[in-house]
Design an enzyme around this catalytic site. Structure first.
Site, short mmCIF file in Angstrom:
data_model
loop_
_atom_site.label_atom_id
_atom_site.label_comp_id
_atom_site.label_asym_id
_atom_site.label_seq_id
_atom_site.Cartn_x
_atom_site.Cartn_y
_atom_site.Cartn_z
N ASP A 74 0.85 -1.07 -0.11
CA ASP A 74 -0.56 -0.25 0.01
C ASP A 74 0.89 1.35 0.23
O ASP A 74 1.94 1.09 0.40
CB ASP A 74 -0.80 0.19 1.38
N ASP B 168 -7.69 -2.98 14.36
CA ASP B 168 -9.35 -3.05 14.13
C ASP B 168 -8.90 -4.63 12.85
O ASP B 168 -9.93 -4.20 12.44
CB ASP B 168 -9.64 -1.63 13.27
N HIS C 148 -7.53 -4.69 10.21
CA HIS C 148 -7.11 -4.39 8.91
C HIS C 148 -5.89 -4.96 8.56
O HIS C 148 -4.88 -5.11 8.60
CB HIS C 148 -6.43 -2.84 8.79
N GLU D 298 -9.76 -1.91 5.72
CA GLU D 298 -10.14 -1.41 6.94
C GLU D 298 -11.79 -2.23 7.24
O GLU D 298 -11.88 -2.83 6.09
CB GLU D 298 -10.89 0.35 7.22
C1 GLP Z 1 0.26 -0.06 8.64
C2 GLP Z 1 0.04 -0.38 7.26
C3 GLP Z 1 -0.11 -2.17 7.36
C4 GLP Z 1 0.18 -2.68 8.80
C5 GLP Z 1 0.04 -1.62 9.82
C6 GLP Z 1 0.55 -2.12 11.49
O1 GLP Z 1 -1.37 0.53 8.92
N1 GLP Z 1 -0.35 -0.44 6.16
O2 GLP Z 1 0.45 -2.94 6.33
O3 GLP Z 1 -0.13 -3.59 9.43
O4 GLP Z 1 -0.37 -0.19 9.28
O5 GLP Z 1 1.63 -1.34 12.22
P1 GLP Z 1 2.16 -1.57 13.14
O6 GLP Z 1 3.48 -2.59 12.96
O7 GLP Z 1 3.11 -0.20 13.20
O8 GLP Z 1 1.46 -2.38 14.48
#
Ligand code: GLP
Length: 267
Positions: free
Chosen positions: A67, A136, A138, A143
Protein backbone atom coordinates in the site's frame (compact mmCIF):
# COMPACT_ATOMS: atom_id res chain seq x y z
CA UNK A 1 -3.27 -21.56 9.80
CA UNK A 2 -0.01 -22.29 11.54
CA UNK A 3 0.05 -20.27 14.75
CA UNK A 4 3.58 -19.77 16.06
CA UNK A 5 3.64 -18.21 19.53
CA UNK A 6 7.09 -17.19 20.70
CA UNK A 7 8.62 -15.80 23.90
CA UNK A 8 9.41 -12.28 22.80
CA UNK A 9 9.67 -9.82 19.91
CA UNK A 10 13.22 -10.82 19.05
CA UNK A 11 12.21 -14.46 18.54
CA UNK A 12 9.27 -13.32 16.39
CA UNK A 13 11.51 -11.26 14.09
CA UNK A 14 14.04 -14.10 13.88
CA UNK A 15 11.37 -16.63 12.86
CA UNK A 16 9.67 -14.34 10.35
CA UNK A 17 12.90 -13.22 8.70
CA UNK A 18 14.08 -16.84 8.49
CA UNK A 19 11.02 -17.63 6.33
CA UNK A 20 12.00 -14.83 3.93
CA UNK A 21 15.67 -15.85 3.86
CA UNK A 22 14.57 -19.42 3.02
CA UNK A 23 12.56 -18.16 0.06
CA UNK A 24 15.44 -16.02 -1.27
CA UNK A 25 17.85 -18.95 -0.97
CA UNK A 26 15.48 -21.40 -2.67
CA UNK A 27 14.25 -19.00 -5.35
CA UNK A 28 16.65 -16.11 -6.06
CA UNK A 29 14.04 -14.28 -8.17
CA UNK A 30 11.30 -14.72 -5.56
CA UNK A 31 8.57 -12.09 -5.51
CA UNK A 32 8.10 -10.87 -1.92
CA UNK A 33 5.06 -8.87 -0.89
CA UNK A 34 6.24 -6.28 1.62
CA UNK A 35 4.47 -4.46 4.42
CA UNK A 36 5.33 -1.37 6.44
CA UNK A 37 4.73 -0.37 10.06
CA UNK A 38 6.81 -0.73 13.23
CA UNK A 39 6.48 -4.51 13.32
CA UNK A 40 8.33 -4.93 10.03
CA UNK A 41 11.41 -2.95 11.11
CA UNK A 42 12.90 -5.81 13.15
CA UNK A 43 12.40 -8.21 10.23
CA UNK A 44 14.10 -5.85 7.78
CA UNK A 45 16.98 -5.36 10.24
CA UNK A 46 17.50 -9.12 10.28
CA UNK A 47 17.44 -9.31 6.48
CA UNK A 48 20.05 -6.53 6.28
CA UNK A 49 22.18 -8.35 8.88
CA UNK A 50 21.94 -11.54 6.80
CA UNK A 51 22.95 -9.63 3.66
CA UNK A 52 26.02 -8.30 5.48
CA UNK A 53 26.87 -11.60 7.17
CA UNK A 54 26.31 -14.12 4.41
CA UNK A 55 25.97 -11.97 1.29
CA UNK A 56 22.31 -12.96 0.97
CA UNK A 57 21.71 -11.86 -2.62
CA UNK A 58 18.85 -9.46 -3.33
CA UNK A 59 19.92 -8.67 -6.91
CA UNK A 60 17.13 -10.74 -8.54
CA UNK A 61 14.57 -10.46 -5.74
CA UNK A 62 11.34 -8.74 -6.78
CA UNK A 63 9.30 -6.82 -4.24
CA UNK A 64 5.79 -5.45 -4.28
CA UNK A 65 4.45 -3.28 -1.48
CA UNK A 66 0.97 -3.64 -0.08
CA UNK A 67 0.00 0.00 0.00
CA UNK A 68 0.85 3.69 -0.11
CA UNK A 69 -0.81 6.90 1.06
CA UNK A 70 -2.54 8.74 -1.73
CA UNK A 71 -1.38 12.31 -2.31
CA UNK A 72 1.88 12.11 -0.35
CA UNK A 73 5.03 12.92 -2.25
CA UNK A 74 7.16 9.73 -2.45
CA UNK A 75 9.99 11.78 -0.91
CA UNK A 76 7.85 12.69 2.11
CA UNK A 77 9.39 10.96 5.15
CA UNK A 78 5.95 9.51 6.04
CA UNK A 79 5.46 7.86 2.65
CA UNK A 80 5.93 4.11 2.33
CA UNK A 81 8.40 4.81 -0.49
CA UNK A 82 10.60 6.61 2.08
CA UNK A 83 9.99 3.92 4.69
CA UNK A 84 11.10 1.10 2.39
CA UNK A 85 14.25 2.90 1.33
CA UNK A 86 15.06 3.86 4.90
CA UNK A 87 14.54 0.45 6.46
CA UNK A 88 15.52 -1.98 3.68
CA UNK A 89 16.26 -1.04 0.08
CA UNK A 90 19.18 1.33 0.57
CA UNK A 91 20.99 -1.25 2.72
CA UNK A 92 20.90 -4.25 0.34
CA UNK A 93 21.70 -4.93 -3.33
CA UNK A 94 18.13 -4.59 -4.65
CA UNK A 95 17.75 -3.70 -8.32
CA UNK A 96 15.50 -0.57 -8.34
CA UNK A 97 13.74 -2.00 -11.43
CA UNK A 98 12.50 -4.88 -9.27
CA UNK A 99 10.74 -2.64 -6.74
CA UNK A 100 7.02 -2.00 -7.02
CA UNK A 101 5.15 0.45 -4.73
CA UNK A 102 1.86 2.16 -5.63
CA UNK A 103 2.35 5.65 -7.13
CA UNK A 104 0.94 8.08 -4.55
CA UNK A 105 0.47 10.81 -7.17
CA UNK A 106 -0.97 8.99 -10.20
CA UNK A 107 -2.56 10.83 -13.12
CA UNK A 108 -5.45 8.39 -13.05
CA UNK A 109 -5.97 6.48 -9.81
CA UNK A 110 -8.08 3.69 -11.28
CA UNK A 111 -5.55 3.10 -14.05
CA UNK A 112 -2.76 2.99 -11.47
CA UNK A 113 -4.64 0.36 -9.44
CA UNK A 114 -5.42 -1.80 -12.49
CA UNK A 115 -1.83 -1.50 -13.74
CA UNK A 116 -0.57 -2.53 -10.28
CA UNK A 117 -2.57 -5.76 -10.44
CA UNK A 118 -1.40 -6.38 -14.00
CA UNK A 119 2.27 -5.85 -13.15
CA UNK A 120 2.07 -8.27 -10.21
CA UNK A 121 0.68 -10.92 -12.60
CA UNK A 122 3.25 -10.20 -15.33
CA UNK A 123 6.09 -10.50 -12.82
CA UNK A 124 4.88 -13.98 -11.90
CA UNK A 125 2.70 -13.35 -8.83
CA UNK A 126 3.59 -13.05 -5.17
CA UNK A 127 5.44 -16.01 -3.68
CA UNK A 128 5.46 -14.90 -0.07
CA UNK A 129 3.52 -12.00 1.44
CA UNK A 130 4.62 -10.38 4.70
CA UNK A 131 1.79 -8.82 6.68
CA UNK A 132 1.38 -6.86 9.87
CA UNK A 133 -2.05 -6.30 11.34
CA UNK A 134 -3.87 -3.17 12.49
CA UNK A 135 -5.59 -3.05 15.89
CA UNK A 136 -8.91 -3.20 14.03
CA UNK A 137 -7.86 -6.32 12.10
CA UNK A 138 -6.87 -4.53 8.89
CA UNK A 139 -4.22 -5.93 6.58
CA UNK A 140 -2.63 -3.63 4.03
CA UNK A 141 -5.12 -0.78 4.30
CA UNK A 142 -8.18 -3.01 4.02
CA UNK A 143 -10.12 -1.50 6.87
CA UNK A 144 -13.13 -3.23 8.50
CA UNK A 145 -16.04 -3.54 6.02
CA UNK A 146 -13.62 -4.02 3.08
CA UNK A 147 -14.78 -6.57 0.55
CA UNK A 148 -12.97 -9.84 1.16
CA UNK A 149 -12.49 -10.32 -2.58
CA UNK A 150 -11.42 -6.78 -3.52
CA UNK A 151 -8.45 -6.00 -5.75
CA UNK A 152 -6.06 -3.04 -5.58
CA UNK A 153 -8.04 0.17 -5.09
CA UNK A 154 -8.37 3.30 -2.99
CA UNK A 155 -9.52 2.91 0.62
CA UNK A 156 -10.54 5.49 3.19
CA UNK A 157 -8.58 5.17 6.43
CA UNK A 158 -10.27 5.10 9.83
CA UNK A 159 -9.49 7.64 12.56
CA UNK A 160 -7.96 4.81 14.60
CA UNK A 161 -5.51 3.91 11.82
CA UNK A 162 -4.60 7.56 11.26
CA UNK A 163 -3.95 7.99 14.98
CA UNK A 164 -1.84 4.82 15.10
CA UNK A 165 0.22 5.86 12.07
CA UNK A 166 0.40 9.66 12.45
CA UNK A 167 -0.36 10.30 16.10
CA UNK A 168 -3.57 12.19 15.16
CA UNK A 169 -6.31 11.97 12.54
CA UNK A 170 -4.63 14.70 10.48
CA UNK A 171 -2.69 12.33 8.20
CA UNK A 172 -3.64 11.40 4.62
CA UNK A 173 -7.22 10.07 4.62
CA UNK A 174 -6.85 7.86 1.51
CA UNK A 175 -4.50 5.11 0.46
CA UNK A 176 -4.01 2.75 -2.47
CA UNK A 177 -3.93 -0.81 -1.16
CA UNK A 178 -3.82 -4.30 -2.56
CA UNK A 179 -7.19 -5.90 -1.89
CA UNK A 180 -7.80 -8.99 0.19
CA UNK A 181 -8.39 -10.81 -3.12
CA UNK A 182 -4.90 -9.78 -4.28
CA UNK A 183 -3.29 -10.81 -0.98
CA UNK A 184 -5.06 -14.19 -1.01
CA UNK A 185 -3.32 -15.09 -4.29
CA UNK A 186 0.12 -15.09 -2.64
CA UNK A 187 1.48 -18.65 -2.41
CA UNK A 188 2.43 -18.21 1.23
CA UNK A 189 1.54 -15.58 3.82
CA UNK A 190 3.52 -14.67 6.94
CA UNK A 191 1.58 -12.42 9.30
CA UNK A 192 3.52 -10.94 12.18
CA UNK A 193 2.19 -9.34 15.38
CA UNK A 194 3.79 -8.26 18.63
CA UNK A 195 2.43 -6.58 21.75
CA UNK A 196 -0.82 -6.80 23.65
CA UNK A 197 -2.43 -4.01 21.62
CA UNK A 198 -2.68 -6.60 18.82
CA UNK A 199 -4.23 -9.32 21.02
CA UNK A 200 -7.85 -8.60 20.11
CA UNK A 201 -7.12 -8.46 16.38
CA UNK A 202 -5.17 -11.73 16.54
CA UNK A 203 -7.90 -13.61 18.39
CA UNK A 204 -10.60 -12.32 16.00
CA UNK A 205 -8.48 -13.23 13.00
CA UNK A 206 -7.60 -16.75 14.17
CA UNK A 207 -10.57 -17.86 16.24
CA UNK A 208 -13.38 -15.54 15.19
CA UNK A 209 -15.70 -15.93 12.22
CA UNK A 210 -14.61 -15.00 8.69
CA UNK A 211 -16.02 -11.51 8.47
CA UNK A 212 -15.36 -8.18 6.79
CA UNK A 213 -15.48 -6.68 10.29
CA UNK A 214 -12.04 -8.26 10.79
CA UNK A 215 -10.54 -8.28 7.27
CA UNK A 216 -7.57 -10.42 8.37
CA UNK A 217 -10.02 -13.24 9.19
CA UNK A 218 -10.21 -13.92 5.42
CA UNK A 219 -6.78 -15.54 5.83
CA UNK A 220 -8.57 -18.53 7.42
CA UNK A 221 -9.44 -19.43 3.83
CA UNK A 222 -5.80 -19.43 2.65
CA UNK A 223 -4.04 -22.83 2.71
CA UNK A 224 -0.56 -21.58 3.68
CA UNK A 225 -0.59 -18.93 6.38
CA UNK A 226 1.89 -18.60 9.23
CA UNK A 227 0.94 -16.29 12.08
CA UNK A 228 4.08 -15.43 14.03
CA UNK A 229 3.37 -13.60 17.27
CA UNK A 230 4.67 -13.08 20.78
CA UNK A 231 2.93 -14.15 24.00
CA UNK A 232 1.44 -10.67 24.43
CA UNK A 233 -0.23 -10.65 21.01
CA UNK A 234 -1.42 -14.24 21.60
CA UNK A 235 -2.88 -13.36 25.02
CA UNK A 236 -6.54 -13.73 23.99
CA UNK A 237 -6.21 -16.94 21.97
CA UNK A 238 -8.35 -19.64 23.55
CA UNK A 239 -6.36 -22.48 22.06
CA UNK A 240 -2.88 -21.02 22.65
CA UNK A 241 -1.65 -24.18 24.42
CA UNK A 242 -2.73 -26.35 21.46
CA UNK A 243 -0.88 -24.11 18.98
CA UNK A 244 2.21 -24.17 21.19
CA UNK A 245 2.14 -27.97 21.40
CA UNK A 246 1.98 -28.22 17.62
CA UNK A 247 4.94 -25.84 17.22
CA UNK A 248 7.00 -27.72 19.83
CA UNK A 249 6.26 -31.03 18.08
CA UNK A 250 6.60 -29.65 14.57
CA UNK A 251 8.71 -32.53 13.23
CA UNK A 252 6.21 -35.18 14.33
CA UNK A 253 3.25 -33.11 13.17
CA UNK A 254 4.74 -32.65 9.71
CA UNK A 255 5.98 -36.23 9.29
CA UNK A 256 3.50 -38.45 11.14
CA UNK A 257 4.38 -41.37 8.83
CA UNK A 258 7.78 -41.60 10.59
CA UNK A 259 5.98 -42.32 13.85
CA UNK A 260 3.95 -45.07 12.23
CA UNK A 261 7.07 -46.65 10.80
CA UNK A 262 8.71 -46.68 14.22
CA UNK A 263 5.63 -48.39 15.67
CA UNK A 264 5.63 -50.96 12.88
CA UNK A 265 9.26 -51.92 13.70
CA UNK A 266 8.45 -52.26 17.38
CA UNK A 267 5.68 -54.80 16.77
C1 GLP B 1 -0.32 0.16 8.61
C2 GLP B 1 -0.01 -0.69 7.40
C3 GLP B 1 -0.25 -2.15 7.68
C4 GLP B 1 0.42 -2.55 9.00
C5 GLP B 1 -0.18 -1.75 10.12
C6 GLP B 1 0.35 -2.13 11.49
O1 GLP B 1 -1.66 0.46 8.72
N1 GLP B 1 -0.77 -0.33 6.24
O2 GLP B 1 0.31 -2.90 6.61
O3 GLP B 1 0.21 -3.90 9.23
O4 GLP B 1 0.11 -0.39 9.86
O5 GLP B 1 1.50 -1.39 11.80
P1 GLP B 1 2.39 -1.59 13.08
O6 GLP B 1 3.29 -2.72 12.77
O7 GLP B 1 3.14 -0.29 13.20
O8 GLP B 1 1.50 -1.84 14.21
Amino acid sequence: MEIIILENEKAVYTEASARIVDWIQKKPDVMIGLATGNTMIGIYENLIAEYRRSQLDFSSVKTVNLDEYLGLDPADPSSFHSYMHRYLFKHVNMDPNNILIPDPLPEDVEEECDAYEQTIKEKGGIDVQLLGIGRDGHIGFNEPSSSLSARTRVKTLTDETLKDNFGSNKGPRFAITMGIGTIMEAKEIVLVAVGEEKAKAISSMVEGPVTASCPASALQLHPRVKVVCDNAAARDLERAEYYKWIWEHKKEVEKPHLLFRKKEKET
